[in-house]
Scaffold this active site. Structure first.
Site, PDB file in Angstrom:
ATOM      1  N   ARG A 105     -28.260 -26.749   0.740  1.00 58.56           N
ATOM      2  CA  ARG A 105     -28.066 -26.692  -0.871  1.00 58.56           C
ATOM      3  C   ARG A 105     -27.291 -28.058  -1.095  1.00 58.56           C
ATOM      4  O   ARG A 105     -27.394 -28.377  -2.292  1.00 58.56           O
ATOM      5  CB  ARG A 105     -27.191 -25.179  -0.991  1.00 58.56           C
ATOM      6  N   ASP A 164     -24.411 -13.240  -0.445  1.00 61.73           N
ATOM      7  CA  ASP A 164     -24.140 -13.273   0.917  1.00 61.73           C
ATOM      8  C   ASP A 164     -23.555 -11.864   1.593  1.00 61.73           C
ATOM      9  O   ASP A 164     -23.872 -11.743   2.702  1.00 61.73           O
ATOM     10  CB  ASP A 164     -22.902 -14.353   1.303  1.00 61.73           C
ATOM     11  N   ARG A 202     -26.233  -9.680   1.923  1.00 60.50           N
ATOM     12  CA  ARG A 202     -27.178  -9.825   3.160  1.00 60.50           C
ATOM     13  C   ARG A 202     -26.483  -9.626   4.438  1.00 60.50           C
ATOM     14  O   ARG A 202     -27.083  -9.027   5.174  1.00 60.50           O
ATOM     15  CB  ARG A 202     -27.420 -11.597   3.342  1.00 60.50           C
ATOM     16  N   HIS A 251     -20.385 -21.035   0.007  1.00 54.31           N
ATOM     17  CA  HIS A 251     -21.804 -20.690  -0.138  1.00 54.31           C
ATOM     18  C   HIS A 251     -22.624 -21.714   0.550  1.00 54.31           C
ATOM     19  O   HIS A 251     -23.436 -22.141  -0.159  1.00 54.31           O
ATOM     20  CB  HIS A 251     -22.418 -20.095  -1.512  1.00 54.31           C
TER      21      HIS A 251
HETATM   22  N1  NAD Z   1     -25.766 -18.992  -5.849  1.00 54.98           N
HETATM   23  C1  NAD Z   1     -26.882 -18.356  -5.323  1.00 54.98           C
HETATM   24  O1  NAD Z   1     -26.665 -17.455  -4.638  1.00 54.98           O
HETATM   25  C2  NAD Z   1     -28.116 -18.858  -5.596  1.00 54.98           C
HETATM   26  C3  NAD Z   1     -29.278 -18.130  -5.044  1.00 54.98           C
HETATM   27  C4  NAD Z   1     -30.491 -18.501  -5.510  1.00 54.98           C
HETATM   28  C5  NAD Z   1     -30.791 -19.614  -5.968  1.00 54.98           C
HETATM   29  N2  NAD Z   1     -29.751 -20.558  -6.296  1.00 54.98           N
HETATM   30  C6  NAD Z   1     -29.932 -21.892  -6.896  1.00 54.98           C
HETATM   31  O2  NAD Z   1     -30.408 -21.400  -8.224  1.00 54.98           O
HETATM   32  C7  NAD Z   1     -31.155 -22.592  -8.762  1.00 54.98           C
HETATM   33  C8  NAD Z   1     -32.502 -21.997  -9.230  1.00 54.98           C
HETATM   34  O3  NAD Z   1     -33.279 -21.689  -8.539  1.00 54.98           O
HETATM   35  P1  NAD Z   1     -34.815 -20.940  -8.747  1.00 54.98           P
HETATM   36  O4  NAD Z   1     -35.185 -20.283  -7.396  1.00 54.98           O
HETATM   37  O5  NAD Z   1     -34.855 -19.921  -9.942  1.00 54.98           O
HETATM   38  O6  NAD Z   1     -35.588 -22.272  -9.083  1.00 54.98           O
HETATM   39  P2  NAD Z   1     -36.881 -22.534 -10.206  1.00 54.98           P
HETATM   40  O7  NAD Z   1     -37.128 -23.806  -9.929  1.00 54.98           O
HETATM   41  O8  NAD Z   1     -37.812 -21.234  -9.862  1.00 54.98           O
HETATM   42  O9  NAD Z   1     -36.083 -22.367 -11.693  1.00 54.98           O
HETATM   43  C9  NAD Z   1     -35.269 -23.223 -12.205  1.00 54.98           C
HETATM   44  C10 NAD Z   1     -35.483 -23.566 -13.600  1.00 54.98           C
HETATM   45  O10 NAD Z   1     -34.570 -24.369 -14.173  1.00 54.98           O
HETATM   46  C11 NAD Z   1     -35.142 -24.792 -15.330  1.00 54.98           C
HETATM   47  N3  NAD Z   1     -34.483 -26.043 -15.792  1.00 54.98           N
HETATM   48  C12 NAD Z   1     -34.323 -27.307 -15.401  1.00 54.98           C
HETATM   49  N4  NAD Z   1     -33.404 -28.130 -15.760  1.00 54.98           N
HETATM   50  C13 NAD Z   1     -33.160 -27.264 -16.935  1.00 54.98           C
HETATM   51  C14 NAD Z   1     -32.380 -27.425 -17.944  1.00 54.98           C
HETATM   52  N5  NAD Z   1     -31.760 -28.705 -18.380  1.00 54.98           N
HETATM   53  N6  NAD Z   1     -32.069 -26.689 -19.015  1.00 54.98           N
HETATM   54  C15 NAD Z   1     -32.738 -25.298 -18.883  1.00 54.98           C
HETATM   55  N7  NAD Z   1     -33.573 -25.050 -17.660  1.00 54.98           N
HETATM   56  C16 NAD Z   1     -33.644 -26.062 -16.987  1.00 54.98           C
HETATM   57  C17 NAD Z   1     -36.682 -24.925 -14.742  1.00 54.98           C
HETATM   58  O11 NAD Z   1     -37.739 -25.715 -15.831  1.00 54.98           O
HETATM   59  C18 NAD Z   1     -36.833 -23.969 -14.097  1.00 54.98           C
HETATM   60  O12 NAD Z   1     -37.689 -23.267 -14.698  1.00 54.98           O
HETATM   61  C19 NAD Z   1     -31.194 -23.614  -7.626  1.00 54.98           C
HETATM   62  O13 NAD Z   1     -30.200 -24.563  -7.716  1.00 54.98           O
HETATM   63  C20 NAD Z   1     -30.985 -22.960  -6.425  1.00 54.98           C
HETATM   64  O14 NAD Z   1     -30.542 -23.359  -5.503  1.00 54.98           O
HETATM   65  C21 NAD Z   1     -28.585 -20.020  -6.003  1.00 54.98           C
HETATM   66  O1  LMR Z   2     -30.602 -20.424   0.012  1.00 57.65           O
HETATM   67  C1  LMR Z   2     -30.664 -21.372  -1.148  1.00 57.65           C
HETATM   68  O2  LMR Z   2     -30.786 -22.255  -1.325  1.00 57.65           O
HETATM   69  C2  LMR Z   2     -30.669 -20.512  -2.341  1.00 57.65           C
HETATM   70  C3  LMR Z   2     -29.448 -19.659  -2.450  1.00 57.65           C
HETATM   71  O3  LMR Z   2     -28.090 -20.201  -2.235  1.00 57.65           O
HETATM   72  C4  LMR Z   2     -29.461 -18.342  -1.428  1.00 57.65           C
HETATM   73  O4  LMR Z   2     -28.614 -18.270  -0.513  1.00 57.65           O
HETATM   74  O5  LMR Z   2     -30.640 -17.631  -1.297  1.00 57.65           O
END
Ligand code: NAD
Ligand code: LMR
Length: 310
Positions: A88, A148, A151, A175
């Site tokens: 990440r 987390d 899971r 995380h």
């Molecule tokens: N914290 C957590 O537990 C957790 C869990 C899952 C994913 N994530 C993170 O969340 C983020 C998104 O994941 P995802 O699977 O939805 O990705 P994704 O690619 O499916 O979606 C991301 C979206 O963000 C949009 N985007 C990019 N720049 C932008 C901006 N400036 N303004 C508005 N929209 C914008 C993109 O067009 C895209 O549609 C990633 O960084 C991922 O690592 C975190």
């Molecule tokens: O694993 C990742 O990169 C996305 C998110 O943080 C998750 O835990 O699913």
């Protein structure tokens, strides 16, 4: 109550869908930079209203933040996800600029909103949002520990062969694949310590599987997960909007708690209408304390890479 979700991709759209069909808010705005994408996801969700039986109004917008005005909670999922083999932390270069710009746009239209940060590396993005906006620490919440922990409970339920909803457990720390701390000592099956049923080796495997839970899914899916992340965000937003005061591990700013300062990292929090209403101090044993200090060192080192955006 109005919620804005920035990023209409896998996590953002799943989260908007869960908030709507669970009737957590009266209005959800999805916003994305991709032309028409958020509008399309919103329309698709709205077409489940009659089959799922909810009345939440879901709308989409391409980068027009005036549509987000007056939101009570805003969720930041914009940015890139990792691919198999990546950590990440490798996402910081692209996501830091995105998260900072988005947070500023959101606040200009919803000055009183509570911000939930999801984009990775989440602890560092939470810290960045706090420093860039200057908001009080109770209004900036990083979502990671809820996921987390879900899971952790899923893997525990499989090892115990018992229903996941009969299991209590919590993951604290960063995380990240190596920074998460599943608290196996405190996990229980209906109040009975899980160590009564599982060997040390079995518990160590549950903890190890939990820590790489996101990486395992990324390997299987080719991109990171979305159902459990989206549901975890909705769970957190529900506790805020409906003032449920649930205890949820969240990445929050520490000022002395757990022996740490000037860092956002996962600790158990009471989450209600004011955001982070209390940080709960759990007495850790020496091994857990050492793991927490090491996790904090790693998160702090990553925060050091924010100098170009802060
Ligand atoms: N914290 C957590 O537990 C957790 C869990 C899952 C994913 N994530 C993170 O969340 C983020 C998104 O994941 P995802 O699977 O939805 O990705 P994704 O690619 O499916 O979606 C991301 C979206 O963000 C949009 N985007 C990019 N720049 C932008 C901006 N400036 N303004 C508005 N929209 C914008 C993109 O067009 C895209 O549609 C990633 O960084 C991922 O690592 C975190
Ligand atoms: O694993 C990742 O990169 C996305 C998110 O943080 C998750 O835990 O699913």
């Amino acid at each position: 109550m109005k919620v804005t979700v920035v990023g209409a991709g896998n996590v953002g759209a799943t989260c908007a869908d869960a908030i709507a069909h669970r009737r957590i808010a009266s209005e959800v705005v999805l916003i994305d930079i991709k032309e028409g994408f958020a509008e399309g996801k919103a329309l698709d969700i709205m077409q489940t209203q009659t089959t799922l039986g909810f009345n939440t109004k879901v709308t989409g917008s391409t980068n027009d933040y005036s549509k987000t005005a007056g939101s009570d909670v805003v969720v930041i999922t914009s940015g890139i996800p990792r691919k198999p083999g990546m950590t990440r932390e490798e996402l910081i270069g692209i996501n830091a600029g995105i998260v900072k710009g988005v947070a500023e746009n959101l606040l200009a239209h919803s000055p009183n909103a509570i911000i939930v940060v999801v984009s990775n590396p989440m602890d560092t993005m939470t810290y960045l949002t706090l420093k860039a906006t200057g908001l009080p620490k109770n209004r900036i919440i990083g979502m990671g520990g809820a996921l987390d922990s879900s899971r952790f409970k899923c893997y525990l339920s499989q090892a115990l062969d018992k229903p996941a909803n009969d299991i209590q457990g919590m993951v604290i720390g960063g995380h990240g694949d190596t920074t998460m701390i599943p608290l196996t000592r405190l996990a229980s099956y209906n109040g009975v310590p899980v160590s009564e049923f599982l060997s040390e080796e079995e518990l160590a495997k549950v903890a190890a599987d939990t820590m790489v839970g996101g990486a395992t899914l990324t390997g299987l899916l080719g991109t990171s997960a979305w159902y459990a992340p989206g549901a975890s965000v909705a769970y957190l937003v529900d506790s805020i909007l409906n003032d449920q005061k649930k205890m949820i591990p969240c990445s929050v700013f520490l000022e002395g708690e757990y022996g740490q300062n000037d860092i956002c990292i996962g600790v158990p929090c009471i989450i209600g209408k004011n955001g982070v209403e209390k940080i709960v101090s759990v007495e850790l044993n020496d091994d857990e304390k050492a793991k927490f200090a090491k996790s904090a060192d790693a998160v702090r080192a990553m925060n050091g890479d924010l100098s170009s955006v802060l």
